[in-house]
Design a protein around this motif. Structure first.
Motif, PDB file in Angstrom:
ATOM      1  N   SER A 195       0.838  -1.193   0.000  1.00 40.25           N
ATOM      2  CA  SER A 195       0.000   0.000   0.000  1.00 40.25           C
ATOM      3  C   SER A 195       0.877   1.248   0.000  1.00 40.25           C
ATOM      4  O   SER A 195       1.887   1.315   0.699  1.00 40.25           O
ATOM      5  N   PHE A 196       0.452   2.243  -0.772  1.00 43.36           N
ATOM      6  CA  PHE A 196       1.148   3.523  -0.800  1.00 43.36           C
ATOM      7  C   PHE A 196       0.252   4.634  -0.278  1.00 43.36           C
ATOM      8  O   PHE A 196       0.412   5.796  -0.653  1.00 43.36           O
ATOM      9  N   SER A 197      -0.664   4.270   0.584  1.00 44.25           N
ATOM     10  CA  SER A 197      -1.588   5.269   1.111  1.00 44.25           C
ATOM     11  C   SER A 197      -0.874   6.336   1.941  1.00 44.25           C
ATOM     12  O   SER A 197      -1.388   7.442   2.093  1.00 44.25           O
ATOM     13  N   SER A 198       0.308   6.029   2.458  1.00 38.24           N
ATOM     14  CA  SER A 198       1.046   7.006   3.259  1.00 38.24           C
ATOM     15  C   SER A 198       2.210   7.616   2.478  1.00 38.24           C
ATOM     16  O   SER A 198       3.091   8.237   3.068  1.00 38.24           O
ATOM     17  N   SER A 199       2.199   7.423   1.163  1.00 38.66           N
ATOM     18  CA  SER A 199       3.301   7.888   0.323  1.00 38.66           C
ATOM     19  C   SER A 199       2.848   8.996  -0.623  1.00 38.66           C
ATOM     20  O   SER A 199       1.717   8.992  -1.086  1.00 38.66           O
ATOM     21  N   ALA A 200       3.761   9.890  -0.916  1.00 40.61           N
ATOM     22  CA  ALA A 200       3.539  10.847  -1.990  1.00 40.61           C
ATOM     23  C   ALA A 200       3.761  10.141  -3.319  1.00 40.61           C
ATOM     24  O   ALA A 200       4.520   9.173  -3.401  1.00 40.61           O
ATOM     25  N   MET A 201       3.091  10.624  -4.338  1.00 45.86           N
ATOM     26  CA  MET A 201       3.261  10.031  -5.659  1.00 45.86           C
ATOM     27  C   MET A 201       3.409  11.144  -6.682  1.00 45.86           C
ATOM     28  O   MET A 201       2.969  12.277  -6.452  1.00 45.86           O
ATOM     29  N   GLY A 202       4.055  10.797  -7.771  1.00 42.11           N
ATOM     30  CA  GLY A 202       4.292  11.812  -8.774  1.00 42.11           C
ATOM     31  C   GLY A 202       4.270  11.259 -10.187  1.00 42.11           C
ATOM     32  O   GLY A 202       4.354  10.038 -10.387  1.00 42.11           O
ATOM     33  N   TRP A 203       4.150  12.166 -11.118  1.00 43.64           N
ATOM     34  CA  TRP A 203       4.262  11.850 -12.547  1.00 43.64           C
ATOM     35  C   TRP A 203       5.453  12.619 -13.105  1.00 43.64           C
ATOM     36  O   TRP A 203       5.567  13.837 -12.896  1.00 43.64           O
ATOM     37  N   PHE A 204       6.314  11.899 -13.764  1.00 48.15           N
ATOM     38  CA  PHE A 204       7.465  12.480 -14.440  1.00 48.15           C
ATOM     39  C   PHE A 204       7.295  12.243 -15.938  1.00 48.15           C
ATOM     40  O   PHE A 204       6.505  11.399 -16.361  1.00 48.15           O
ATOM     41  N   TYR A 224       6.079   8.643 -16.611  1.00 44.08           N
ATOM     42  CA  TYR A 224       6.335   7.655 -15.569  1.00 44.08           C
ATOM     43  C   TYR A 224       5.640   8.059 -14.275  1.00 44.08           C
ATOM     44  O   TYR A 224       5.658   9.230 -13.898  1.00 44.08           O
ATOM     45  N   CYS A 225       5.051   7.088 -13.608  1.00 46.52           N
ATOM     46  CA  CYS A 225       4.594   7.363 -12.250  1.00 46.52           C
ATOM     47  C   CYS A 225       5.658   6.864 -11.280  1.00 46.52           C
ATOM     48  O   CYS A 225       6.447   5.965 -11.596  1.00 46.52           O
ATOM     49  N   ALA A 226       5.680   7.482 -10.113  1.00 46.87           N
ATOM     50  CA  ALA A 226       6.695   7.152  -9.120  1.00 46.87           C
ATOM     51  C   ALA A 226       6.158   7.385  -7.721  1.00 46.87           C
ATOM     52  O   ALA A 226       5.213   8.155  -7.531  1.00 46.87           O
ATOM     53  N   VAL A 227       6.773   6.715  -6.777  1.00 46.62           N
ATOM     54  CA  VAL A 227       6.360   6.787  -5.378  1.00 46.62           C
ATOM     55  C   VAL A 227       7.501   7.316  -4.526  1.00 46.62           C
ATOM     56  O   VAL A 227       8.656   6.887  -4.688  1.00 46.62           O
ATOM     57  N   ARG A 228       7.193   8.226  -3.636  1.00 45.60           N
ATOM     58  CA  ARG A 228       8.171   8.683  -2.640  1.00 45.60           C
ATOM     59  C   ARG A 228       7.619   8.292  -1.276  1.00 45.60           C
ATOM     60  O   ARG A 228       6.659   8.882  -0.775  1.00 45.60           O
ATOM     61  N   ARG A 229       8.225   7.283  -0.710  1.00 37.72           N
ATOM     62  CA  ARG A 229       7.725   6.793   0.574  1.00 37.72           C
ATOM     63  C   ARG A 229       7.951   7.790   1.695  1.00 37.72           C
ATOM     64  O   ARG A 229       8.867   8.619   1.621  1.00 37.72           O
ATOM     65  N   ALA A 230       7.147   7.704   2.713  1.00 38.79           N
ATOM     66  CA  ALA A 230       7.246   8.601   3.857  1.00 38.79           C
ATOM     67  C   ALA A 230       8.661   8.544   4.437  1.00 38.79           C
ATOM     68  O   ALA A 230       9.218   7.453   4.634  1.00 38.79           O
TER      69      ALA A 230
END
Length: 119
Positions: free
Chosen positions: A28-37, A95-101
């Motif tokens: 789960s990435f509910s606590s993570s920021a996400m981005g599009w590059f 690209y989508c990407a995740v930045r974890r807490a």
């Protein structure tokens, strides 16, 4: 195993719209920021839009401000990018990407989806 899978890319004409989606699996990435590059041929990868873990804070690059909208669905573990009024200069691999807490960098990446905008 964590996977991010983008979808929704394609070939469109200038002025058209596309909606990119990114589905995360493996955790789960509910606590993570996400981005599009995006990365255009011969150019460096650039951050287009990002959203905080709660969805309450967003960022947009100047080039897409007012045309693109990022959204996040924590229940479905997805992030989307609505792209309106597309321009030829929006042509790139997205690209989508995740930045974890607690992390300062985006540490999970999808494989990318091609967006081509013809004039």
């Amino acid at each position: 195993q964590v996977q991010l899978r983008e979808s929704g890319g394609g070939l469109v004409q200038a002025g058209d719209s596309l909606r990119l989606s990114c589905a995360a699996s493996g955790r789960s990435f509910s606590s993570s920021a996400m981005g599009w590059f995006r990365q255009a041929p011969g150019k460096e990868r650039e951050l287009v839009a990002s959203i905080s873990w709660s969805g309450g804070s967003t960022y947009y690059a100047d080039a897409v401000k007012g045309r693109f909208t990022i959204s996040k669905n924590n229940a479905k573990n997805t992030v989307s990018l609505q792209m309106n009024s597309l321009k030829p200069e929006d042509t790139a691999v997205y690209y989508c990407a995740v930045r974890r807490a607690g992390r300062g960098v985006y540490d999970y990446w999808g494989q990318g989806t091609q967006v081509t905008v013809s004039s």
